[in-house]
Scaffold this motif. Sequence first.
Motif, PDB file in Angstrom:
ATOM      1  N   HIS A  47      64.133 -23.942 -25.070  1.00  0.00           N
ATOM      2  CA  HIS A  47      63.802 -23.876 -26.496  1.00  0.00           C
ATOM      3  C   HIS A  47      63.480 -22.426 -26.839  1.00  0.00           C
ATOM      4  CE1 HIS A  47      61.136 -25.333 -30.069  1.00  0.00           C
ATOM      5  NE2 HIS A  47      62.371 -25.052 -30.452  1.00  0.00           N
ATOM      6  N   ALA A  48      64.300 -21.820 -27.691  1.00  0.00           N
ATOM      7  CA  ALA A  48      64.173 -20.403 -28.009  1.00  0.00           C
ATOM      8  C   ALA A  48      63.449 -20.178 -29.326  1.00  0.00           C
ATOM      9  CB  ALA A  48      65.553 -19.748 -28.059  1.00  0.00           C
ATOM     10  N   ASN A  49      62.760 -19.080 -29.408  1.00  0.00           N
ATOM     11  CA  ASN A  49      62.170 -18.626 -30.659  1.00  0.00           C
ATOM     12  C   ASN A  49      63.266 -17.943 -31.475  1.00  0.00           C
ATOM     13  OD1 ASN A  49      60.749 -17.409 -32.731  1.00  0.00           O
ATOM     14  ND2 ASN A  49      59.726 -15.906 -31.422  1.00  0.00           N
ATOM     15  N   VAL A  50      63.756 -18.607 -32.506  1.00  0.00           N
ATOM     16  CA  VAL A  50      64.845 -18.065 -33.322  1.00  0.00           C
ATOM     17  C   VAL A  50      64.351 -17.621 -34.697  1.00  0.00           C
ATOM     18  CG1 VAL A  50      66.639 -19.400 -32.133  1.00  0.00           C
ATOM     19  CG2 VAL A  50      65.488 -20.397 -34.128  1.00  0.00           C
ATOM     20  N   ASP A  51      63.027 -17.436 -34.837  1.00  0.00           N
ATOM     21  CA  ASP A  51      62.459 -17.076 -36.140  1.00  0.00           C
ATOM     22  C   ASP A  51      63.054 -15.794 -36.703  1.00  0.00           C
ATOM     23  OD1 ASP A  51      60.899 -19.298 -35.900  1.00  0.00           O
ATOM     24  OD2 ASP A  51      59.024 -18.237 -35.464  1.00  0.00           O
ATOM     25  N   ALA A  52      63.197 -14.772 -35.863  1.00  0.00           N
ATOM     26  CA  ALA A  52      63.716 -13.482 -36.332  1.00  0.00           C
ATOM     27  C   ALA A  52      65.160 -13.616 -36.786  1.00  0.00           C
ATOM     28  CB  ALA A  52      63.595 -12.432 -35.231  1.00  0.00           C
TER      29      ALA A  52
ATOM     30  N   VAL B   3      73.429 -22.131 -30.034  1.00  0.00           N
ATOM     31  CA  VAL B   3      72.033 -21.873 -30.382  1.00  0.00           C
ATOM     32  C   VAL B   3      71.855 -22.266 -31.853  1.00  0.00           C
ATOM     33  CG1 VAL B   3      70.141 -20.218 -30.458  1.00  0.00           C
ATOM     34  CG2 VAL B   3      71.988 -19.914 -28.785  1.00  0.00           C
ATOM     35  N   PRO B   4      71.302 -23.439 -32.132  1.00  0.00           N
ATOM     36  CA  PRO B   4      71.052 -23.823 -33.530  1.00  0.00           C
ATOM     37  C   PRO B   4      69.991 -22.908 -34.145  1.00  0.00           C
ATOM     38  CG  PRO B   4      71.029 -25.753 -32.065  1.00  0.00           C
ATOM     39  CD  PRO B   4      70.979 -24.528 -31.194  1.00  0.00           C
ATOM     40  N   ILE B   5      70.366 -22.171 -35.178  1.00  0.00           N
ATOM     41  CA  ILE B   5      69.435 -21.244 -35.823  1.00  0.00           C
ATOM     42  C   ILE B   5      68.767 -21.903 -37.026  1.00  0.00           C
ATOM     43  CG2 ILE B   5      69.159 -18.965 -36.870  1.00  0.00           C
ATOM     44  CD1 ILE B   5      70.037 -18.852 -33.960  1.00  0.00           C
TER      45      ILE B   5
ATOM     46  N   THR C 196      75.721 -38.853 -29.226  1.00  0.00           N
ATOM     47  CA  THR C 196      75.081 -37.889 -30.111  1.00  0.00           C
ATOM     48  C   THR C 196      74.147 -37.019 -29.283  1.00  0.00           C
ATOM     49  OG1 THR C 196      75.161 -39.430 -31.974  1.00  0.00           O
ATOM     50  CG2 THR C 196      73.647 -37.571 -32.159  1.00  0.00           C
ATOM     51  N   VAL C 197      74.488 -35.735 -29.198  1.00  0.00           N
ATOM     52  CA  VAL C 197      73.703 -34.821 -28.359  1.00  0.00           C
ATOM     53  C   VAL C 197      72.594 -34.181 -29.172  1.00  0.00           C
ATOM     54  CG1 VAL C 197      75.683 -34.380 -26.868  1.00  0.00           C
ATOM     55  CG2 VAL C 197      75.213 -32.840 -28.796  1.00  0.00           C
ATOM     56  N   ALA C 198      71.542 -33.792 -28.489  1.00  0.00           N
ATOM     57  CA  ALA C 198      70.435 -33.094 -29.135  1.00  0.00           C
ATOM     58  C   ALA C 198      70.881 -31.695 -29.549  1.00  0.00           C
ATOM     59  CB  ALA C 198      69.242 -33.013 -28.193  1.00  0.00           C
ATOM     60  N   ALA C 199      70.513 -31.297 -30.753  1.00  0.00           N
ATOM     61  CA  ALA C 199      70.863 -29.963 -31.249  1.00  0.00           C
ATOM     62  C   ALA C 199      69.809 -29.501 -32.248  1.00  0.00           C
ATOM     63  CB  ALA C 199      72.245 -29.972 -31.886  1.00  0.00           C
ATOM     64  N   SER C 200      68.544 -29.636 -31.852  1.00  0.00           N
ATOM     65  CA  SER C 200      67.451 -29.241 -32.733  1.00  0.00           C
ATOM     66  C   SER C 200      67.356 -27.723 -32.814  1.00  0.00           C
ATOM     67  CB  SER C 200      66.130 -29.837 -32.231  1.00  0.00           C
ATOM     68  OG  SER C 200      65.886 -29.427 -30.896  1.00  0.00           O
ATOM     69  N   GLU C 201      66.641 -27.253 -33.802  1.00  0.00           N
ATOM     70  CA  GLU C 201      66.546 -25.818 -34.058  1.00  0.00           C
ATOM     71  C   GLU C 201      65.970 -25.091 -32.841  1.00  0.00           C
ATOM     72  OE1 GLU C 201      65.894 -24.667 -38.238  1.00  0.00           O
ATOM     73  OE2 GLU C 201      64.143 -23.605 -37.463  1.00  0.00           O
ATOM     74  N   GLY C 202      66.708 -24.099 -32.341  1.00  0.00           N
ATOM     75  CA  GLY C 202      66.266 -23.297 -31.219  1.00  0.00           C
ATOM     76  C   GLY C 202      66.623 -23.837 -29.844  1.00  0.00           C
ATOM     77  N   LEU C 203      67.169 -25.057 -29.764  1.00  0.00           N
ATOM     78  CA  LEU C 203      67.546 -25.615 -28.464  1.00  0.00           C
ATOM     79  C   LEU C 203      68.826 -24.938 -27.977  1.00  0.00           C
ATOM     80  CD1 LEU C 203      67.358 -27.594 -26.098  1.00  0.00           C
ATOM     81  CD2 LEU C 203      68.619 -29.258 -27.508  1.00  0.00           C
ATOM     82  N   VAL C 204      68.725 -24.138 -26.948  1.00  0.00           N
ATOM     83  CA  VAL C 204      69.886 -23.462 -26.371  1.00  0.00           C
ATOM     84  C   VAL C 204      70.537 -24.424 -25.392  1.00  0.00           C
ATOM     85  CG1 VAL C 204      70.689 -21.482 -25.039  1.00  0.00           C
ATOM     86  CG2 VAL C 204      68.754 -21.228 -26.622  1.00  0.00           C
ATOM     87  N   PHE C 205      71.828 -24.685 -25.583  1.00  0.00           N
ATOM     88  CA  PHE C 205      72.516 -25.616 -24.692  1.00  0.00           C
ATOM     89  C   PHE C 205      73.972 -25.216 -24.495  1.00  0.00           C
ATOM     90  CE2 PHE C 205      73.043 -27.414 -28.955  1.00  0.00           C
ATOM     91  CZ  PHE C 205      74.375 -27.814 -28.988  1.00  0.00           C
ATOM     92  N   GLU C 206      74.520 -25.615 -23.342  1.00  0.00           N
ATOM     93  CA  GLU C 206      75.948 -25.455 -23.094  1.00  0.00           C
ATOM     94  C   GLU C 206      76.641 -26.758 -23.436  1.00  0.00           C
ATOM     95  OE1 GLU C 206      79.216 -24.435 -19.562  1.00  0.00           O
ATOM     96  OE2 GLU C 206      77.095 -23.915 -19.263  1.00  0.00           O
TER      97      GLU C 206
ATOM     98  N   HIS D 122      74.809 -22.472 -36.768  1.00  0.00           N
ATOM     99  CA  HIS D 122      74.746 -22.338 -35.313  1.00  0.00           C
ATOM    100  C   HIS D 122      75.293 -20.981 -34.894  1.00  0.00           C
ATOM    101  CE1 HIS D 122      74.278 -26.576 -33.348  1.00  0.00           C
ATOM    102  NE2 HIS D 122      73.564 -26.494 -34.448  1.00  0.00           N
ATOM    103  N   LEU D 123      74.669 -20.393 -33.883  1.00  0.00           N
ATOM    104  CA  LEU D 123      75.233 -19.263 -33.165  1.00  0.00           C
ATOM    105  C   LEU D 123      76.060 -19.855 -32.034  1.00  0.00           C
ATOM    106  CD1 LEU D 123      75.340 -16.201 -32.411  1.00  0.00           C
ATOM    107  CD2 LEU D 123      73.291 -16.621 -31.023  1.00  0.00           C
TER     108      LEU D 123
END
Length: 439
Positions: free
Chosen positions: A71-76, A192-194, A287-297, A316-317
């Motif tokens: 789980h990434a901090n994507v605030d910036a 990376v969901p921003i 249905t895969v998880a893709a919440s904000e900041g969840l980095v996944f392959e 998404h990035l």
Amino acid sequence: MSAPHLRSKPLVLSDSQHVASAALQRLTDAGYNPPPLQPSEYWSSGWPRMDIAPKLTDHPETSGIQLPLFHANVDAFKARLLAMPESMWTRDDQAISNVVMSGRGPNMERFKPGVEGIILLFSDNAGEVVFQFPYYDYFKSELEPILLEILGPTDIRNIIRVQLARMTPGASDIKMHQDSGGYAKQGHRIHVPIITHPRVAFEVCPFGGQLAAALIRSEPAPTPARKLTAAEGLPETAAAAAQLHSGGSALRDQRQATQQLQPNDGSRLQPYDGSISQQLQQQPCVTVAASEGLVFELNNRLPHKVSNPGPATRVHLVVDVFEEPKLRTKLPAGATCEYGGVSSNTLQQISQLVDLASQSQEADKTQLAAQVESMLSKAPGMTCRTKDGVEVVPKMPQQSASVGSKQDGSGADGGAESDTVAPGGNKLHIQHDVEDSVR
């Protein structure tokens, strides 16, 4: 630059294990457990990656459906997106301050109607030629810390594509599709969901045979992805990472053997070519998880789709990464690229070859056809020109990036300065990444 208070939290948030566990639980609740990770399948950062070998076969599902990382901090990054001019999403603005491409329009309209994009890095279909777009520098301060955390200082040079994809509520749709180019078969797709919200549905829908294989439960259930430490053997140098990722003969032999696998029943899975879309739409999906900041392959070799019924926008990035370094060529603002286009240099060489053959009565037409086919197969599948019409000739992997060049090697896009002569004798000064190792 981002506001300092947005960087006060660490990039990898303290709840990462909980968020990754919840994402993994969603897969297991659907009856699916990812296959165990191989000891060598790690980026130089220490984070794991999917085994790529099955993506080259008729059974790409054995690589897994999704690998949640952290789980990434994507605030910036989110603040940057919300503060930037709305016009930056438009083709008109990108034609002036970024780069626009032709050759992808019909495909995008068919499978991703209404989806807006900003390209920061892009490659040809094979993933062999990589261009850096001007907007990369606009997002660099928010982008590169995330990329470095996921991939590490060595593997950040393996990136072939970086894009931002925006879905406005109710006006855009990502229809069922399966990525099939070399960039997908030989690359890792990281999301990376921003900006997102709970009503967005990201679904992976394997074919019938693939779904049956994917639903085979493994025991014991896997634990969430964990980052390796130096004490556990994390490669600290580029040489060690290169040896781990691509230098081992055993790993190469394993991949070559996997490429030759066929379904046990002798049949071949029908590739998704759009003609069976009705059948696919009726298939069960995960249905895969893709919440904000969840980095996944994501295993993008499997059919997948995304819907955003509202009420908010989803951004998404999206990053595509190979397992070996790729040279990067910077493009100037206002340049244009033709996706799938053949360079004028290659066309000139083919023309000269045909002219010579036509002057000889003993010319072997079969051999000539084979030579032309070989030249086309080796030619870059993406051609770019400056706004003045000068073709940008990319540095190819087999060429040395250091001969007659000044290297600084600083930063993720640091590299070698070189002069490139375009067809017609026009000289264009561009920057290339330093080639870290021989492919």
